[in-house]
Write an enzyme that holds these catalytic residues in place. Structure first.
Site, PDB file in Angstrom:
ATOM      1  N   ARG A   1      -8.525  -0.249   4.423  1.00 21.08           N
ATOM      2  CA  ARG A   1      -7.576   0.665   3.782  1.00 21.08           C
ATOM      3  C   ARG A   1      -6.269  -0.053   3.464  1.00 21.08           C
ATOM      4  NH1 ARG A   1      -5.474   5.142   6.962  1.00 21.08           N
ATOM      5  NH2 ARG A   1      -4.287   5.222   5.058  1.00 21.08           N
TER       6      ARG A   1
ATOM      7  N   LYS B   1       0.834  -1.212   0.000  1.00 20.57           N
ATOM      8  CA  LYS B   1       0.000   0.000   0.000  1.00 20.57           C
ATOM      9  C   LYS B   1       0.863   1.253   0.000  1.00 20.57           C
ATOM     10  CE  LYS B   1      -2.223   2.429   3.882  1.00 20.57           C
ATOM     11  NZ  LYS B   1      -1.052   3.026   4.424  1.00 20.57           N
ATOM     12  N   ASN B   2       1.888   1.279   0.847  1.00 21.44           N
ATOM     13  CA  ASN B   2       2.665   2.513   0.995  1.00 21.44           C
ATOM     14  C   ASN B   2       3.630   2.762  -0.166  1.00 21.44           C
ATOM     15  OD1 ASN B   2       1.276   3.020   3.282  1.00 21.44           O
ATOM     16  ND2 ASN B   2       2.943   2.566   4.710  1.00 21.44           N
TER      17      ASN B   2
ATOM     18  N   CYS C   1      -5.572  13.251  12.644  1.00 22.45           N
ATOM     19  CA  CYS C   1      -5.667  11.851  12.234  1.00 22.45           C
ATOM     20  C   CYS C   1      -5.631  11.014  13.502  1.00 22.45           C
ATOM     21  CB  CYS C   1      -4.486  11.573  11.325  1.00 22.45           C
ATOM     22  SG  CYS C   1      -4.080   9.879  11.076  1.00 22.45           S
TER      23      CYS C   1
ATOM     24  N   ARG D   1       0.195  14.984  12.530  1.00 19.73           N
ATOM     25  CA  ARG D   1       0.769  14.749  11.202  1.00 19.73           C
ATOM     26  C   ARG D   1       0.847  15.990  10.303  1.00 19.73           C
ATOM     27  NH1 ARG D   1      -1.382   8.955   9.078  1.00 19.73           N
ATOM     28  NH2 ARG D   1       0.545   9.054   7.905  1.00 19.73           N
ATOM     29  N   PRO D   2       1.634  16.981  10.701  1.00 19.15           N
ATOM     30  CA  PRO D   2       1.780  18.159   9.839  1.00 19.15           C
ATOM     31  C   PRO D   2       2.541  17.824   8.551  1.00 19.15           C
ATOM     32  CG  PRO D   2       3.347  18.244  11.654  1.00 19.15           C
ATOM     33  CD  PRO D   2       2.472  17.039  11.893  1.00 19.15           C
TER      34      PRO D   2
HETATM   35  C1  LIG Z   1       1.082   6.289   2.869  1.00 21.68           C
HETATM   36  C2  LIG Z   1       2.301   6.055   3.680  1.00 21.68           C
HETATM   37  O1  LIG Z   1       3.364   5.766   3.148  1.00 21.68           O
HETATM   38  N1  LIG Z   1       2.170   6.122   4.996  1.00 21.68           N
HETATM   39  C3  LIG Z   1       3.304   5.844   5.849  1.00 21.68           C
HETATM   40  C4  LIG Z   1       4.154   7.090   5.962  1.00 21.68           C
HETATM   41  O2  LIG Z   1       3.328   8.130   6.466  1.00 21.68           O
HETATM   42  P1  LIG Z   1       3.851   9.633   6.422  1.00 21.68           P
HETATM   43  O3  LIG Z   1       4.562   9.856   5.144  1.00 21.68           O
HETATM   44  O4  LIG Z   1       2.699  10.510   6.742  1.00 21.68           O
HETATM   45  O5  LIG Z   1       4.864   9.627   7.637  1.00 21.68           O
HETATM   46  P2  LIG Z   1       6.089  10.585   7.905  1.00 21.68           P
HETATM   47  O6  LIG Z   1       7.337   9.773   7.830  1.00 21.68           O
HETATM   48  O7  LIG Z   1       5.983  11.777   7.034  1.00 21.68           O
HETATM   49  O8  LIG Z   1       5.819  11.029   9.401  1.00 21.68           O
HETATM   50  C5  LIG Z   1       6.666  10.699  10.466  1.00 21.68           C
HETATM   51  C6  LIG Z   1       6.610  11.763  11.521  1.00 21.68           C
HETATM   52  O9  LIG Z   1       7.075  12.991  10.992  1.00 21.68           O
HETATM   53  C7  LIG Z   1       6.138  14.022  11.248  1.00 21.68           C
HETATM   54  N2  LIG Z   1       6.160  14.977  10.117  1.00 21.68           N
HETATM   55  C8  LIG Z   1       6.036  14.500   8.847  1.00 21.68           C
HETATM   56  C9  LIG Z   1       6.032  15.374   7.781  1.00 21.68           C
HETATM   57  C10 LIG Z   1       6.162  16.741   8.039  1.00 21.68           C
HETATM   58  O10 LIG Z   1       6.158  17.577   7.120  1.00 21.68           O
HETATM   59  N3  LIG Z   1       6.273  17.171   9.313  1.00 21.68           N
HETATM   60  C11 LIG Z   1       6.287  16.314  10.368  1.00 21.68           C
HETATM   61  O11 LIG Z   1       6.394  16.740  11.512  1.00 21.68           O
HETATM   62  C12 LIG Z   1       4.803  13.292  11.363  1.00 21.68           C
HETATM   63  O12 LIG Z   1       3.857  14.044  12.076  1.00 21.68           O
HETATM   64  C13 LIG Z   1       5.210  12.034  12.080  1.00 21.68           C
HETATM   65  O13 LIG Z   1       5.273  12.265  13.456  1.00 21.68           O
HETATM   66  O14 LIG Z   1       5.243   6.820   6.845  1.00 21.68           O
HETATM   67  C14 LIG Z   1       4.845   6.504   8.182  1.00 21.68           C
HETATM   68  C15 LIG Z   1       6.110   6.342   9.008  1.00 21.68           C
HETATM   69  O15 LIG Z   1       6.812   5.242   8.630  1.00 21.68           O
HETATM   70  C16 LIG Z   1       3.975   5.265   8.183  1.00 21.68           C
HETATM   71  O16 LIG Z   1       3.475   5.065   9.472  1.00 21.68           O
HETATM   72  C17 LIG Z   1       2.809   5.418   7.228  1.00 21.68           C
HETATM   73  O17 LIG Z   1       2.159   4.172   7.068  1.00 21.68           O
HETATM   74  C1  LIG Z   2      -0.498   4.915   9.127  1.00 21.21           C
HETATM   75  C2  LIG Z   2      -0.615   4.210   8.013  1.00 21.21           C
HETATM   76  O1  LIG Z   2      -0.998   4.680   6.805  1.00 21.21           O
HETATM   77  P1  LIG Z   2      -1.371   6.176   6.363  1.00 21.21           P
HETATM   78  O2  LIG Z   2      -0.109   6.972   6.382  1.00 21.21           O
HETATM   79  O3  LIG Z   2      -1.848   5.966   4.965  1.00 21.21           O
HETATM   80  O4  LIG Z   2      -2.411   6.675   7.309  1.00 21.21           O
HETATM   81  C3  LIG Z   2      -0.308   2.751   7.969  1.00 21.21           C
HETATM   82  O5  LIG Z   2      -0.222   2.205   6.858  1.00 21.21           O
HETATM   83  O6  LIG Z   2      -0.189   2.129   9.049  1.00 21.21           O
END
Ligand SMILES: CC(=O)N[C@H]1[C@@H](OP(=O)(O)OP(=O)(O)OC[C@H]2O[C@@H](n3ccc(=O)[nH]c3=O)[C@H](O)[C@@H]2O)O[C@H](CO)[C@@H](O)[C@@H]1O
Ligand SMILES: C=C(OP(=O)(O)O)C(=O)O
Length: 433
Positions: free
Chosen positions: A400, A22-23, A119, A124-125
């Site tokens: 999902r 998925k990711n 979320c 999640r900013p």
């Molecule tokens: C669709 C997808 O691939 N989802 C994955 C992706 O989510 P996602 O890409 O949202 O996760 P991130 O690695 O970006 O987030 C990790 C952390 O960084 C913080 N953050 C992120 C971006 C930003 O601009 N600012 C900030 O502060 C987030 O709030 C969080 O605490 O990676 C996560 C971490 O492995 C996984 O749990 C999710 O399943």
């Molecule tokens: C947190 C997850 O996904 P998403 O970033 O799509 O919410 C996940 O796959 O566990």
């Protein structure tokens, strides 16, 4: 509304096949918008509701998308003029919709995407995504619930250091940089296997990306990209979830298509607990043990222990002997499932960003709600070893990220059923008439 009913007590045996990740597929589908010539064909696409959602987003943006669910194949034709806006109805359903921003900005010079909002696992900013776009010359504004990014002409390659190795920011910036003028160097970036898969896809499209999978990615911008054919990598989180299913039931399961290198941190913890993990040609075989040892776990960016396996691992730890601590460092609020486990008689305490688990626990079946997709899987796993019946609701989360989860468990010998309450009620009414 559907719910899953689990009757605990069965040991799992057999073979289960892992789907495409998925990711990986979500950012890759978003990146297909970069192709101004030719169609892209994506293979091994998992039949998930998130894939339906991203396809709807692409169609809304004026790409032609055809999805052959039975063949696990999606074709995207993004050669026409693209729209700039991804509305809230999609972003609310699935945060990964923000991954269209980098491709749209690079291709069109304009992207307008609804602010994702909160979320179930934290705030999640997306500030790191936006800082990256700004460093490449985009003007970013936020207002009326939308983020808007614009650039006159092409983005310009830049040196960008991420404060945290965010997966989404790495993907969004990497995609934007493929069409920028000059070279982008992305430092302290995420190293997840899904980043490598996305970079491989974009390189097939004509991009020049080097270093994906390390903490520095170098992207030499090109003028245009074309469609490409690409197979999505296997889902390491689905694989890890079935590894836990085998371990928690003291079973013996071959997880076909699992890539051992992607699962090293999970394998290491399972082995520390006493579980055997054996590499075979087709994948990984997991052989349980009647007595498991507690361990300490800290979630970290890859290659550390994945946050997406935290709740499933918590289910397993409930059955281990002794005291174990799980610390969540990636998301600020990913312990919503703890209360649900407590409803199943679990002895767990939350202390700040850690939970302390005293085991082994005599789990009891209860009605519990999936608070996010991984929590849904984790509660079902706990149900496999609980006394009596466990009913898991809020399955929209589970859908999902897992294809036919309950059927796959049934094929391994679990006593699991998915029922639709509304249909049952209607049938009863029909009988009464
Ligand atoms: C669709 C997808 O691939 N989802 C994955 C992706 O989510 P996602 O890409 O949202 O996760 P991130 O690695 O970006 O987030 C990790 C952390 O960084 C913080 N953050 C992120 C971006 C930003 O601009 N600012 C900030 O502060 C987030 O709030 C969080 O605490 O990676 C996560 C971490 O492995 C996984 O749990 C999710 O399943
Ligand atoms: C947190 C997850 O996904 P998403 O970033 O799509 O919410 C996940 O796959 O566990």
């Amino acid at each position: 509304m559907d719910k899953i009913i689990v009757r605990g007590g069965n040991t799992l045996h057999g073979t289960v096949k892992v789907e495409g990740a998925k990711n990986a597929v979500l950012p890759i589908l978003a990146a297909s918008l970069l192709a101004s010539e030719g169609k892209s064909t994506l293979l091994d696409v998992p039949a998930l509701s998130d894939v339906d959602t991203i396809n709807e987003v692409l169609r809304h943006l004026n790409a032609e998308v055809s999805y052959s669910v039975n063949d696990n194949k999606v074709e995207v034709d993004a050669q026409g003029n693209l729209e700039a806006e991804a509305p809230f109805e999609y972003v609310r359903k699935m945060r990964a919709s923000v991954q269209v921003m980098g491709p749209l900005l690079a291709r069109n010079g304009h992207a307008r995407v609804a602010l994702p909002g909160g979320c179930a696992i934290g705030s999640r900013p997306i500030d790191l995504h936006l800082k990256g776009f700004e460093a490449m010359g985009a003007a970013v504004t936020v207002g009326n619930g939308f983020i808007e990014a614009r650039v006159n002409g092409r983005l310009i390659g830049a040196k960008i250091y991420l404060d945290f190795p965010s997966v989404g920011a790495t993907e969004n910036i990497m995609a934007a940089a493929t069409l920028a003028k000059g070279t982008t160097i992305l430092e302290n970036c995420a190293r997840e296997p899904e980043i490598v898969d996305m970079a491989n896809y974009m390189n097939k499209m004509g991009a020049k990306i080097k270093g994906a999978g390390t903490d520095t990615i170098r992207i030499e911008g090109v003028e245009a990209l074309h469609g490409a054919v690409h197979n999505i990598i296997p889902d390491r989180i689905e694989a890890g979830t079935f590894m836990i299913a085998a371990a928690i039931t003291n079973g013996n399961v071959l997880i076909e298509n699992a890539v051992p290198e992607h699962l090293a941190s999970i394998t290491a913890k399972l082995e520390e607990m006493g579980v055997s993990v054996v590499e075979e040609n087709e994948g990984l075989r997991v052989i349980g043990q009647p007595i498991l040892k507690s361990v300490d776990i800290k979630t970290m960016p890859h290659p550390g222990f994945p946050t997406d396996m935290q709740s499933q691992m918590m289910a397993l730890m409930l059955k281990a002997q002794g005291t174990g601590v799980i610390t969540e460092t990636v998301f600020e609020n990913r312990f919503m499932h703890v209360e649900e486990f407590r409803r199943m008689n679990a002895n767990i305490k939350i202390e700040g960003r850690s939970v302390i688990i005293n085991g082994p626990n005599d789990l009891q079946g209860a009605e519990v709600a999936a608070t996010d997709l991984r929590a849904g899987a984790a509660l079902i796993l706990a149900g496999l070893v609980s006394e009596g019946y466990t009913q898991v609701t809020e399955l929209k989360h589970l859908d999902r990220g897992y294809v036919n989860f309950h059927q796959k468990l049934v094929s391994l010998g679990a006593n699991v059923e998915r029922v639709n309450d509304e249909v049952k009620v209607r049938e009863e009414e029909a009988v009464r008439v």
